[in-house]
Every structure is written in structure tokens, then in C-alpha cells.
Motif scaffolding. Structure first.
Motif, short mmCIF file in Angstrom:
data_model
loop_
_atom_site.label_atom_id
_atom_site.label_comp_id
_atom_site.label_asym_id
_atom_site.label_seq_id
_atom_site.Cartn_x
_atom_site.Cartn_y
_atom_site.Cartn_z
N PRO A 189 -3.37 -15.08 7.33
CA PRO A 189 -4.31 -16.17 7.62
C PRO A 189 -4.12 -16.73 9.03
CG PRO A 189 -3.51 -16.39 5.39
CD PRO A 189 -2.73 -15.27 6.01
N GLN A 226 -5.63 -14.28 11.43
CA GLN A 226 -7.10 -14.33 11.36
C GLN A 226 -7.63 -15.59 12.04
OE1 GLN A 226 -8.77 -13.52 7.39
NE2 GLN A 226 -6.82 -12.57 6.85
N ALA A 227 -6.91 -16.70 11.88
CA ALA A 227 -7.33 -17.95 12.52
C ALA A 227 -7.27 -17.83 14.04
CB ALA A 227 -6.45 -19.10 12.04
N VAL A 276 -7.68 -19.59 6.01
CA VAL A 276 -7.86 -19.35 7.44
C VAL A 276 -8.37 -20.63 8.13
CG1 VAL A 276 -9.08 -17.96 9.17
CG2 VAL A 276 -8.31 -16.92 7.02
N GLU A 287 -5.53 -23.05 8.67
CA GLU A 287 -4.72 -22.58 9.80
C GLU A 287 -5.42 -22.91 11.13
OE1 GLU A 287 -1.84 -21.35 10.20
OE2 GLU A 287 -1.17 -20.55 8.27
#
Length: 684
Positions: free
Chosen positions: A306, A309-310, A334, A337
Motif C-alpha cells: 500500500p 502504491q500510494a 492506499v 497511506e
């Protein structure tokens, strides 16, 4: 016929073309649909509403299920009720229901109480609607007012006999002969075909767990192919409408925005982009290119943690600020984050829904992180911080609390669960109204029920009643999510029966307790409750929820649990003048032979049916049983003649009783009972 608005746009005609192609009404039905005043609600994709036959209906998207639903609401008044010239669709001066609609509603409730037959799959689907009860019949009435075509694939054959007089002018016999064949066809579909069917048919809502291998019907081969073509056109139209109407959706944050709708709406567009990746780029619309680029990024398979991805999303936002409009699409872990990292978001106007979503994420993301940080080492301190937040927010702020608890769970499920377990029982009880689904996904039944005061050892019966009421009255919205918690409730009640059956019976009477479920899940404990006191047994049977489990349905379930006890209860009902209840209860056996043949997994036992009839014979004698069966047969002869039940009802009824009698071991009893049955049906 009503008159379509003179300014009807081609967009509307295309939506009607789609539902006509999918549901295939009669020619008269198609003419009715094309005469209704349907309007496109530009800039309001969430609008789906109807103001009745002589008014107008509006739809915000090219969604066939939603379009047919609103046209279904507008349908009432287009055709007379077959065979009932006394009924009118005219609205009375006081604004109440027309006599025809009152009749339709009553027939729906009658259908729900009828014996299990070849339409039981539909009944069970309706019983599984959220929040349905005898005190709240609106879900089932609303469903069968607007969604009959969706429920039945446009097949009159799948409409219950008692309701066909309202639909016979609109729906043809259709592509399916019966529910079991239709369900078998649905079971036979490939995953891709199931996905296609789910975009216009209601079969995905059928509970088929007890019907693992039904014989499939064979509708026309082109049905799925036609549906795919029509649905592809509608899906592309939804992408096109997004591009054309995007600027109408931009604005300042609105407190009343429905986050869940907008999240579903935007995620739908990502799915549509995956299915039609080249469509937007081919449109000569100013926003199309931006939308295509944003959707392409979001449609790509997510990789990494996550946090990774963030970071990837934050980097993309720098290069593509327009992407900020689609933040509600992103997974919760995500998003938390992203916001906890302090990443700068692009400035400027965005979708109103996204602006509202971002405002709340700024608040809730930080609070989620704070509670998780505190609760990771000390759940009780995390719970104290969470309780302060809940008190500040208020239990009535459902959308805010749902967003918080979704983020909380998805950020760190283990810590979220530990903190939730550390909340006070009072707080958990208060949260059952705004976040019933979330609590059931956080906690196991063995954890949630004690927080509600539901335990086998509890001596506080008042708190126990309140806890049971909260558990039943605040469902998750998904019956399969609720089932394990109900099973745990039945287990608690079964354990309490061992100590005090009468007190347990009083608890059931004093709360919205699902008695039918208890009988099915805990038959021995249920039989003990019913056998303890005949007055209490009669009260239990007659005070169950009449929409979900009529008294005769309770007797029917009791037959499987303890046939001799069921016979004693039914005989006592007759002694007290409840001859109609006795006639209805006996007829509930009618399709047992047929239904057991369809699936041995159903809670049906012809052996127990036979023991039940034998017990009635022993308790009251052959003349009494013959008279009671005769009254039941006469009642359903009238209903067959009136078209309220299937023409084969009496034949199936007799066959079931004769087969049940054949299972009895005593030859003399079997012979006497067979003679009673045949005479009751006028055969000898």
C-alpha cells in the motif's frame, strides 16, 4: 396510454430500446414503455426516480437494471387487471393507493405466506431482502412493484400465479418455463456468462446453496449473445455520458454527498474502461482524453505494498493533476497511506463528490492513523481515543462513521479488531445502527454477541432482549454475512433452553426473534421450547413474524423437528377453533415430494411427514383427519380455480401425502391413512 414528453431525446429512445431488447415484453408492453415520459437527468448520474404512470420518470445513467426499475414504477395503470373489472388504477382524492394497487399489495403478502412450491426460490429471495418484516413490508412490495421483469428475465411463467393477472398484458410466457430450470441454467453458466447475466437479470440474488445441481433449462442460444451486444452499447454510453457531463459534476464539497454511490459510480467507469479501452479516445469530446488517461492509470493492475502504491499515485498526481478526481476509486489502505504521507494534492475544482471525500479523508485518515498507533501497543487506550472520536462525531453520522471504520479495518485489520473489542459494550451497541456490516466483518460471532449482552450465562434478561433486538433489527444488508451471527444466537438460546425452557420461550416472544431459523438450526432445543407449555407453544406459532414465517410455516418446520409434537400443537389449534390455520398447515406439505426430488439437501423429510400424519391419526382419529384434510383440499380447490396457486397443486398435495404414508412401518396404520387421504381428495 400516457403521452411521452414532446422533447424526448434520442438518448431516452436508446435506453428504452435496450430494455425492450433485454426483457422482451409483449407488443402491447413495448408500446406502453415507449409511451411513458422518461427523461435523461443530465449531470445527475445518481438520479433514478419515478412519479407514477401519469407523471414522469428520470434516469441518470444508461443502466438497464435502473432504467427498467423506474419504468416498472411507471407501469402501474397501463393495463387493466385481468379478470378484475372491479379494480381501478385511479388514485383516490386523498392521495392514497388505488384499489388495484391495494389488491396487488395484498396478493404479494398472500404469495409470501403460500406453501413452498415451484416459486419458493423467488419467495426466499424476497425473504432475504434487507430489513424486511411484517412491520416493514416496503422492501418486498417495492421489489415486486418495480423489479418483476428483472427478477423473472421478462418471463410470465416465473411470475407467481396469484400475481399474473397484473402482468399478463406486459410479459410474454418468456424464455423459461419454471424457476428451477431457470436457476439450473444460471448455475450452468461460465463465469463470463454469469457476469453478463448479472448486468440485467436478478438470478444472482437467488440463494441456491441447497440446490447444488438443478437441471438447466435451455433458453434461446442467442439470449446471452444479444444481451452482450446490448450491454456493450449501454456501457459505452455510460463512458460517453461521463465525458459529456463531467463538467456538470465539478464543484465545491457537499456535505450530503453519498460517498458509497460515488465510489461505486467511479469504480464502474474503471471497469468499463477495462472492457472498452479504446472507446473514450475515439470521442471528439474535450474531456475524453483526460478521462481516458486517468482511467488507464487506475485500470492497471496494482503492484507493491500500500505504501508503494500510494507513492506511485502521488508521483502520478504531480504529472497528471486531473487524476485527483478519481481518488474515491483507490483502495482504502492506499488512501490512508497517501494522506498520512503528507503528499500535496493538486489544487483547483474537482468532482464535488471527490472534494467531499478528500475533506473527510484529511480528517479521518489522520484519526485512523492516530487510533491505530495508540491501539497497536495498548488496545484499551486506542479504544478510549476512538470512543472520544465517536462521541464527537455522533452515532447519527452514518456516512462519516462508515468511512472511518472502512479505512480503519483496511489499514490494519488486526489492530482495528483489538481496539474494537476494547470498546465498551454500550459503544458497540450504539455502533450497530450506523456500521452493522463493518462490525460483523471486524468481529467473530463469539466476540460480537457478548458485546451485545447475548450469552447463555446472562442473568440480565432485559439487556439480553435489547441485545437480541439490536442484532436482528440492525442487519448487515447481506443475509449471508448475518447468518453466522444468527447461528451463534440460536446456539446461545439452545444452551439457555437446557436451564429454563419457559424463560427462553418468553425471551423469544418478547423480541424480534427469527423462530423459523431456530427450529431449523436447533431442532431439539426448539422442540423442547414448544413441548414445555401448550399455551406458550400456541403463542410462539402465532406470534412469529407473519411475513417471514406464518404460523403454518412454523408448524411446517416443527414437523421436521418433532412430528408428534407438531401434531399435538396442530390438534390443539383446531380444538380452539383455528380450522383455517389447520387447513393451511396441512397444505404446506403439498410439494415436499417434488422438492425433495429436486434437492435432497432441503430440510424436508417425507418420513417425518408420514409420522406427523400418523400422530394426527392417533391423537384425533381417522374421521377427524379425513375432515381436516378435506377442508384443506376444499380451500385449495378454490384457490386453484381462482388462479391463486398452480393448477397441479392438488395433484402434488395428494402425491406427497400418499408417499409420506408409504414410509410408515405399521401396515395397518399405513392402510388406514392411505384410505383417509384418498377419501379426502374424493378418490374413494
Amino acid at each position: 396510454m400516457p403521452t411521452r414528453h414532446p422533447d424526448t431525446v434520442p438518448w431516452v429512445e436508446e435506453r428504452v430500446d435496450a430494455v425492450v431488447a433485454l426483457y422482451q415484453p409483449t407488443k402491447a408492453g413495448e408500446a406502453l414503455l415507449r409511451s411513458l415520459d422518461l427523461r435523461q437527468m443530465e449531470g445527475d448520474p445518481g438520479f433514478f426516480g419515478s412519479y407514477g404512470f401519469n407523471e414522469w420518470a428520470g434516469v441518470g445513467e444508461a443502466s438497464p437494471i435502473g432504467v427498467m426499475h423506474e419504468l416498472g414504477h411507471s407501469y402501474w395503470g397501463g393495463f387493466p387487471v385481468e379478470g378484475r373489472p372491479d379494480l381501478s388504477w385511479d388514485i383516490p382524492a386523498d392521495g392514497g393507493l388505488s384499489t388495484a394497487m391495494q389488491s396487488y399489495h395484498q396478493d404479494i403478502l398472500t404469495f409470501m405466506a403460500q406453501p413452498p412450491d415451484q416459486f419458493e426460490l423467488l419467495r426466499q429471495r424476497l425473504r432475504n431482502l434487507p430489513d424486511i418484516s411484517s412491520e416493514n413490508t416496503e422492501p418486498v412490495l417495492h421489489n415486486l412493484e418495480a423489479d418483476m421483469a428483472y427478477n423473472t428475465a421478462g418471463s410470465l411463467n416465473l411470475v407467481p400465479p396469484i400475481l399474473r393477472k397484473y402482468w399478463i398484458s406486459f410479459l410474454p410466457a418468456g424464455r423459461f418455463d419454471d424457476w428451477y430450470g431457470a436457476a439450473g441454467w444460471f448455475q450452468s453458466l461460465s463465469p463470463d456468462e454469469v457476469s453478463t447475466a448479472g448486468k440485467w437479470l436478478g438470478f444472482e440474488h437467488l440463494d441456491l446453496r441447497q440446490y447444488p445441481s438443478l437441471d438447466p433449462a435451455t433458453p434461446p442460444d442467442e439470449m446471452i449473445l444479444t444481451a452482450r451486444t446490448v450491454l456493450a452499447t449501454e456501457e459505452k454510453e455510460r463512458l460517453r455520458d461521463l465525458a459529456y457531463g463531467f463538467d456538470l459534476l465539478i464543484g465545491d464539497p457537499q456535505k450530503e454527498e453519498n460517498f458509497e454511490f460515488w465510489r461505486r459510480y467511479l469504480r464502474d467507469k474503471v471497469t468499463l474502461y477495462r472492457d472498452h479501452p479504446d472507446y473514450l479516445a475515439a470521442l471528439s469530446i474535450s474531456r475524453a482524453g483526460q478521462l481516458a488517461s486517468a482511467l488507464k492509470f487506475l485500470a492497471a493492475e496494482a503492484t507493491g505494498s500500500p505504501a508503494q502504491q500510494a507513492q506511485h499515485l502521488a508521483d502520478q498526481l504531480v504529472n497528471e493533476p486531473f487524476l485527483v478526481n478519481f481518488l474515491p476509486v483507490v483502495d482504502n489502505d492506499v488512501l490512508v497511506e497517501l494522506f498520512s504521507s503528507g503528499a500535496a494534492l493538486p489544487e483547483g475544482k474537482t468532482l464535488q463528490a471527490t472534494a467531499s471525500f478528500v475533506e473527510r479523508l484529511k480528517i479521518f485518515g489522520a484519526k485512523v492513523d492516530s487510533v491505530l498507533h495508540t491501539g497497536r501497543t495498548d488496545p484499551s487506550k486506542g479504544a478510549a481515543e476512538l470512543e472520544a472520536f465517536i462521541a464527537e462525531t455522533g452515532f447519527d453520522q452514518k456516512d462519516d462513521l462508515r468511512l472511518f471504520f472502512d479505512l480503519f479495518r483496511d489499514r490494519n485489520r488486526t489492530v482495528a479488531k483489538n481496539v474494537t473489542l476494547a470498546l465498551s459494550d454500550e459503544t458497540v451497541g450504539g455502533l450497530m445502527a450506523p456500521v452493522p456490516f463493518q462490525l460483523r466483518t471486524y468481529l467473530e460471532p463469539s466476540e460480537l454477541l457478548p458485546k451485545l449482552g447475548i450469552t447463555s450465562a446472562s442473568t440480565n434478561t432485559k439487556a439480553l432482549r435489547v441485545g437480541i433486538a439490536v442484532l436482528i433489527d440492525e442487519p448487515s444488508g447481506n443475509y449471508q454475512v448475518d447468518e453466522p451471527f444468527l447461528e451463534a444466537l440460536y446456539q446461545v438460546m439452545a444452551e439457555r433452553v437446557e436451564n429454563d425452557a419457559l424463560e427462553t420461550a418468553r425471551l423469544i416472544l418478547d423480541s424480534p426473534f427469527p423462530l423459523e431459523g431456530m427450529i431449523l438450526a436447533q431442532p431439539e432445543a426448539a422442540a423442547t421450547i414448544f413441548s414445555g407449555d401448550i399455551e406458550m407453544a400456541l403463542f410462539l406459532a402465532t406470534n412469529s413474524d407473519t411475513l417471514l414465517a406464518s404460523p403454518w410455516r412454523i408448524i411446517y418446520r416443527l414437523i421436521k423437528a418433532d412430528p408428534s409434537l407438531a401434531a399435538e400443537v396442530l390438534a390443539e389449534f383446531h380444538r380452539r377453533g383455528e380450522s383455517s390455520l389447520v387447513a393451511e398447515s396441512l397444505a404446506y406439505l403439498a410439494y415436499d415430494k417434488d422438492r425433495q426430488g429436486l434437492s435432497p439437501q432441503l430440510p424436508i423429510s417425507l418420513e417425518q411427514d408420514g409420522r406427523f400424519l400418523s400422530a394426527l391419526l392417533t391423537i384425533e382419529g381417522a374421521p377427524w383427519l379425513e375432515a381436516r384434510l378435506g377442508e384443506s383440499v376444499e380451500l385449495f380447490q378454490q384457490r386453484v380455480a381462482a388462479g391463486e396457486v398452480s393448477p397441479d397443486f392438488l395433484e402434488r398435495y395428494r402425491e406427497t401425502l400418499e408417499f409420506a404414508a408409504a414410509f410408515l412401518s405399521g401396515g395397518e396404520t399405513r392402510t388406514i391413512l392411505t384410505g383417509v387421504i384418498r377419501r379426502a381428495f374424493g378418490l374413494s
